[in-house]
Design an enzyme around this catalytic site. Sequence first.
Site, PDB file in Angstrom:
ATOM      1  N   ASP A 700       0.804  -1.156   0.330  1.00  0.00           N
ATOM      2  CA  ASP A 700      -0.149  -0.131   0.108  1.00  0.00           C
ATOM      3  C   ASP A 700       0.840   1.109  -0.069  1.00  0.00           C
ATOM      4  OD1 ASP A 700      -2.002   1.613   0.052  1.00  0.00           O
ATOM      5  OD2 ASP A 700      -3.046   0.728   1.580  1.00  0.00           O
TER       6      ASP A 700
HETATM    7  C1  BGC Z   1      -5.010   3.137   0.207  1.00  0.00           C
HETATM    8  C2  BGC Z   1      -5.027   2.394  -1.138  1.00  0.00           C
HETATM    9  C3  BGC Z   1      -4.993   2.928  -2.381  1.00  0.00           C
HETATM   10  C4  BGC Z   1      -3.828   3.914  -2.424  1.00  0.00           C
HETATM   11  C5  BGC Z   1      -3.470   4.825  -3.418  1.00  0.00           C
HETATM   12  C6  BGC Z   1      -3.997   3.978   0.053  1.00  0.00           C
HETATM   13  O1  BGC Z   1      -4.049   5.153   1.067  1.00  0.00           O
HETATM   14  O2  BGC Z   1      -5.046   2.365   1.384  1.00  0.00           O
HETATM   15  O3  BGC Z   1      -6.426   1.493  -0.929  1.00  0.00           O
HETATM   16  O4  BGC Z   1      -5.133   2.250  -3.439  1.00  0.00           O
HETATM   17  O5  BGC Z   1      -3.699   4.665  -0.871  1.00  0.00           O
HETATM   18  O6  BGC Z   1      -4.298   5.688  -3.522  1.00  0.00           O
END
Ligand code: BGC
Length: 912
Positions: A700
Amino acid sequence: MSEIILDWNKYLDKAAEVCAEGAVLLRNEGGVLPISRNDRIAVFGRIQLNYYKSGTGSGGMVNVSKVTGVVDGLKELGAKIDDELLETYKAWVGDNPFELGEVWGGEPWSQKEMPLSDELVSAAADRSDIAVVIIGRTAGEEQDNTADEGSFLLSKGERDMLKTVRKHFAKVAVLLNVGNTIDMSFVDDFSPDAVMYIWQGGMTGGLGAAKVLLGDVSPSGRLPDTVAYSITDHPSDKFFYGKEKNCYGEDIFVGYRYFETFAKDKVRYPFGAGLSYTDFEVSAKGSADAANGTVLITAGVKNTGIAGGKNSVLVYCSAPQGSLGKPARVLCGFDKTKTLAPGESDTLKIEIPFSAFASYDDSGVSGHAYAWVLEKGCYRFYAGGDVRSAQEVFSFELDEDVVTEQLSQTLAPVESFERMVGGGDEPRFEPVPLSKNSEEEKRLSHLPKALAQTDGEIKLTDVVSGKNTLSEFISQLTDDDLCCLVRGEGMCSPKVTPGTAAAFGGVSERLSKLGVPCGCCSDGPSGMRLDCGTKAFSLPNGTLIASTFDKALVEELFALTGLEMSANKVDCLLGPGMNIHRHPLNGRNFEYFSEDPFLTGSIAAAELKGLHSAGVEGTIKHFSANNQETNRHNIDSVVSERALREIYLRGFEIAVRQGNARSIMTTYGKLNGLWTAGSYEQNTELLRDQWGFDGFVMTDWWANINRRGGDADKSDLAAMVSSQNDVYMVVADSVSNPDNLKAALADGSLTRGELQRSAENILSFLMGTHAMERIIGTGDTVKVINKPDDDTDENAGSEVFELDGKTVIDLTNVKTGRNSQYSFTLDVRKLGFHTFKLTASSKASKTAQMNVTIYSLGTPFGTFTYNGTDGEPVSFTTGNVPLFSRYSIIRLHFSLGGLDLISLEVENVQPF
Ligand code: BGC
């Protein structure tokens, strides 16, 4: 090469069909629904003007040209609305604008309601035949719900509204425009005649709901979660609120698995509940094929009512309690009929592998340690709708235990806690079995052999054409090349589609010269998030999609999403989100599907099938046990291996084994003491060795990593690669990222073979993408037609301004106009809090109101209202805006024309 057409109108129709099918009607006293087109409808609740298309955060940040709310939908379908009441709401909402919140995760869960006087409501009742009351909720990333009024509970304003409307109207229908289930004690308090969850349906959700309200579509959605009388009835409630650590004491008894086994009287609406406007007769029979290890349920479904409609048949298994203790019933199969006219029949054949109702023995109590096992005894199968009322269809006996899969202990907890066990009338608690393994020993005994380094100039295209092998290509990569490959760049990297979350693969000049394409990742489960402002399709939320129980329909919708991604050169959607609805307060439940892992996995697999048909990928996330947002970067989910295998990993396993998922995102948090981005047991042993996954794994965004016992360290990419989490998302600059890869190679804590293994995972994936086809010059193109206000601007955000402390951007050539925008990229050299000072003038009248909103990475950080300035420059300055990504897309949105822009001064006021 050919051109494929994506017709936006067909896309809207398909999504509206999904929204109609995902609506869950739970109450319809006196058949008040559907509403006749001759009847006048009085719509209450500000949500009629502020429909929630999705929850908040990355999973909902889709820029849309238009959102069709419920009233818009009703009008579009020719319903009679009480316009006088509508106008009253419009005026009030004009004076009480929707509160957006100023920061990421700051939008309130609900909005203030318009107070209703008896006079107003009674006058509306005189003019109308039925009241429709809409209640709305949101939540999302970094913002769990709370068990308070205005969040999980109705607010005082909403309760007052229901009370007054109930007093004056003979017929009241309540619609819940929410991300997941909410407290429903209002049904006892105000006795609405009808209640329907319409969830958050994306840009066309209101049309889907209106189709059901007017009876154009008979409701066929079913609850993907149990609605209990009280939040405290949920088995996870006792364990959910931990900030540092969360021991999953309810173990496998999540949702209906608990309620049906131990607490039937706590259920207001069971899992699978959902009414229709017609009646169905289901006659099912079953048989078991022990040699093939399958059960076949054949369900004849006849529409015996007076309206057309679809019906889904859910099959539950009740396994013998044995020594493991089992939930009373477990969903193991489902299917849905086509639309049946009155009198028409359909036959569903639901094949269920034995593995779908096996249990995992994580202690050895059954005599089969670390295996999926069917303990001997009687297996009963029930078919129908909700878990409570499904009728027994057939049963078979096993004389001996059957092991469906022998595995080894993986991901077990390292600290003791008590977990719930079944087998009796009351739940018992017992100490959880602990891990006997060391991840590091497992890793060291399975180190991949390194390929000897060669000097070459093989291109990746030569591998695609079969001239060279991938191993030959990888052998020639230097340490620097290999390090670049595992560093994803973002957000908003100018190397891929503007405004997207990441670029990975060919991020350096040399990799690009070697023909490695840059893969493009874009959020998220509810449609593409393009922070530069480009409009995209906003999809229904995960809870709604699951409620359809219609795999074929979901696949069709995501085939269109796949085409939209292709048209925008996006290779990986950062979705579906598929964590379990463990507790109703999880803020991201709207992105996920259900409390049930089989439903979760089956729907995710259907989405993936649709995306794959267009040659693009879905990234299943968050792997695994990401079940709360509070302290999400550091929370430790402490879970038994059995609960992981049967509940929290099961959906992912189905998505990998049946949905052929090839891209996975790990979580922010820890699982059993280890941040998942560095978990060898999760990312290698379980995922690849046991499930056969052959794709690539990403972290993530800006995730923590550690090795067992070590502190969280965002620069420990060596631990990440060792675990076979292949790509770190995201770094500012892949070439010069300050991580520990080189040092770890030098001291041997990371081997070159491990780095090469991740390179292979990434490159094999990239070779199958449209990004690769574009380099080779093959592949189809997708043309989007009928997209309204098509603002797809290839250049949006492509101007890059370097920001090293302070910069002044000349805006004199930027045109403003009604609902227009201008976006550009800041190349931020010193991350930190910044202020934005906008200077503009206007010759419009003193009372003209020209709003400008400043967005950074899709989040609004201030709206300024300019009036006429007599042509004199006037400046407004934002509060502190965090710029945490090297490439930050900034967007200025103008509600009206008439402004003459001069400049935007951006200044770093507090470095991180
Ligand atoms: C989230 C993800 C997301 C990523 C990119 C993170 O804060 O948990 O689910 O895909 O950001 O935006």
